[in-house]
Design a protein around this motif. Structure first.
Motif, short mmCIF file in Angstrom:
data_model
loop_
_atom_site.label_atom_id
_atom_site.label_comp_id
_atom_site.label_asym_id
_atom_site.label_seq_id
_atom_site.Cartn_x
_atom_site.Cartn_y
_atom_site.Cartn_z
N VAL A 1 34.65 32.10 64.10
CA VAL A 1 35.53 30.95 64.29
C VAL A 1 35.13 30.19 65.56
CG1 VAL A 1 37.92 30.26 64.79
CG2 VAL A 1 37.44 32.00 63.04
N THR A 2 34.76 30.93 66.60
CA THR A 2 34.42 30.25 67.85
C THR A 2 32.95 29.88 67.92
OG1 THR A 2 34.11 32.39 68.95
CG2 THR A 2 36.26 31.36 69.16
N GLU A 3 32.06 30.76 67.48
CA GLU A 3 30.62 30.49 67.62
C GLU A 3 30.20 29.22 66.89
OE1 GLU A 3 28.25 31.98 69.51
OE2 GLU A 3 29.93 33.07 70.39
N GLU A 4 30.64 29.08 65.64
CA GLU A 4 30.25 27.89 64.88
C GLU A 4 30.91 26.64 65.43
OE1 GLU A 4 29.53 30.28 60.70
OE2 GLU A 4 30.80 28.51 60.70
N ALA A 5 32.15 26.78 65.88
CA ALA A 5 32.85 25.63 66.42
C ALA A 5 32.14 25.11 67.67
CB ALA A 5 34.30 25.98 66.75
N LEU A 6 31.58 26.02 68.46
CA LEU A 6 30.87 25.61 69.67
C LEU A 6 29.64 24.76 69.33
CD1 LEU A 6 31.17 28.87 71.78
CD2 LEU A 6 32.13 26.64 72.36
N ASP A 7 28.92 25.15 68.28
CA ASP A 7 27.77 24.35 67.85
C ASP A 7 28.22 22.95 67.42
OD1 ASP A 7 26.11 26.50 68.30
OD2 ASP A 7 26.12 27.17 66.21
N GLU A 8 29.35 22.90 66.73
CA GLU A 8 29.85 21.60 66.26
C GLU A 8 30.32 20.74 67.44
OE1 GLU A 8 31.17 23.99 62.29
OE2 GLU A 8 32.74 23.01 63.47
N HIS A 9 30.92 21.39 68.43
CA HIS A 9 31.30 20.64 69.63
C HIS A 9 30.06 20.03 70.30
CE1 HIS A 9 35.47 22.68 70.50
NE2 HIS A 9 35.43 22.02 69.35
N MET B 1 29.64 28.56 82.92
CA MET B 1 30.40 28.57 84.18
C MET B 1 31.36 29.75 84.18
SD MET B 1 32.48 25.42 85.83
CE MET B 1 33.74 25.46 84.57
N GLU B 2 31.29 30.54 85.21
CA GLU B 2 32.12 31.75 85.32
C GLU B 2 33.56 31.34 85.62
OE1 GLU B 2 30.67 34.86 85.12
OE2 GLU B 2 32.49 35.99 85.43
N ASN B 3 34.46 31.85 84.84
CA ASN B 3 35.88 31.60 85.09
C ASN B 3 36.45 32.77 85.88
OD1 ASN B 3 38.64 31.40 85.02
ND2 ASN B 3 38.75 30.78 82.88
N PRO B 4 36.80 32.55 87.17
CA PRO B 4 37.24 33.66 87.99
C PRO B 4 38.52 34.32 87.47
CG PRO B 4 37.54 31.57 89.15
CD PRO B 4 36.76 31.28 87.90
N ASP B 5 39.41 33.53 86.91
CA ASP B 5 40.67 34.09 86.38
C ASP B 5 40.38 35.10 85.27
OD1 ASP B 5 41.86 32.40 88.06
OD2 ASP B 5 42.56 30.99 86.54
N LEU B 6 39.40 34.73 84.46
CA LEU B 6 39.05 35.56 83.32
C LEU B 6 38.58 36.93 83.79
CD1 LEU B 6 38.85 34.92 80.26
CD2 LEU B 6 36.42 34.70 80.58
N THR B 7 37.74 36.93 84.84
CA THR B 7 37.19 38.18 85.35
C THR B 7 38.31 39.06 85.88
OG1 THR B 7 35.33 36.87 86.05
CG2 THR B 7 35.38 39.13 86.81
N GLU C 1 32.87 20.07 79.83
CA GLU C 1 33.48 21.29 80.32
C GLU C 1 34.50 21.83 79.31
OE1 GLU C 1 35.13 21.09 84.23
OE2 GLU C 1 35.91 23.14 84.06
N ALA C 2 35.29 20.91 78.76
CA ALA C 2 36.34 21.32 77.82
C ALA C 2 35.74 21.86 76.52
CB ALA C 2 37.27 20.16 77.53
N ALA C 3 34.56 21.40 76.17
CA ALA C 3 33.95 21.80 74.90
C ALA C 3 33.68 23.30 74.84
CB ALA C 3 32.66 21.03 74.67
N GLY C 4 33.65 23.94 76.00
CA GLY C 4 33.53 25.40 76.01
C GLY C 4 32.12 25.89 75.76
#
Ligand SMILES: [Zn+2]
Length: 232
Positions: free
Chosen positions: A189-197, A1-7, A127-130
């Protein structure tokens, strides 16, 4: 999901100037937050308001506002006559204590939360899981700080659904996620955590409390092991 704020912020930051689309104070806050999380401003470093005023080409007011908010989140400390600095790195001892606390509380809470999950709550956690935001945004620092915040929300939502406000508050007060993500700035740190989520979400979706408990335990243990090299 595209986060408009981020862009918007990514573009604003690459042009070297903060834009006002997201509310000036909010944009300034996000930009400083990203620098703190990605260690561009390292733990303990002095933060000079005038430097930030020049860097972001804004007035003192939104900078002071942002620093006040970051102070409330434990990321910035204000010292009398000295001014602002980035909060110091957590110590190894505090790190061990934090993870011991998390391992005592969060796997059990994940098991307890499983029984309360309906479709609406599962969607909130999804959604929160990122997981879906995995590759959104070109600005690495912003993506990293965004994940740190999402991770905090994901874990907090599970606490909310486990329905023990005392445990939820106790963990919240530690600002755990903001401190641990500052230990090391690395995509692993983020990539592996996403798999665990994803594994935690799968257990939730299956309504399997035992699997949720185990997946949360594995996630927290792995998180600890990923960050331990920061102390070497
Ligand atoms: Zn997590």
């Amino acid at each position: 999901m595209e986060n408009p704020d981020l862009t918007v912020e990514t573009e604003a930051r690459s042009s070297g100037r903060i834009q006002r689309a997201n509310g000036l104070a909010g944009d300034v806050y996000e930009a400083i937050f990203a620098q703190l999380m990605s260690l561009k401003i390292p733990p303990g470093a002095r933060i000079t308001v005038d430097n930030l005023v020049r860097e972001f080409d804004v007035s003192h007011t939104p900078i002071r506002e942002a620093l006040g908010r970051l102070e409330g989140e434990g990321l910035v400390v204000k010292t009398h006559l000295i001014g602002y600095s980035a909060a110091p790195q957590i110590t190894r001892r505090r790190f061990d204590e934090l993870y011991e606390l998390r391992l005592l509380l969060e796997p059990a809470a994940a098991a307890k939360a499983t029984a309360t999950l309906d479709e609406e709550r599962l969607a909130v956690l999804q959604e929160a899981a990122g997981v879906m935001a995995r590759r959104v945004g070109k600005d690495e620092r912003l993506r990293y700080s965004n994940f740190a915040r999402q991770d905090a929300i994901f874990h907090d939502k599970i606490m909310e659904f486990a329905q023990n406000e005392l445990i939820r508050e106790t963990l919240n007060h530690q600002h755990t996620h903001f401190h641990i993500f500052r230990l090391m700035y690395h995509s692993r740190v983020t990539e592996e955590a996403l798999d665990e989520h994803e594994a935690i979400l799968a257990a939730f979706a299956a309504g399997d409390a035992h699997a949720a408990e185990k997946a949360m335990q594995v996630h927290i243990e792995n998180s600890r092991d990923r960050l331990l090299p920061a102390f070497e």
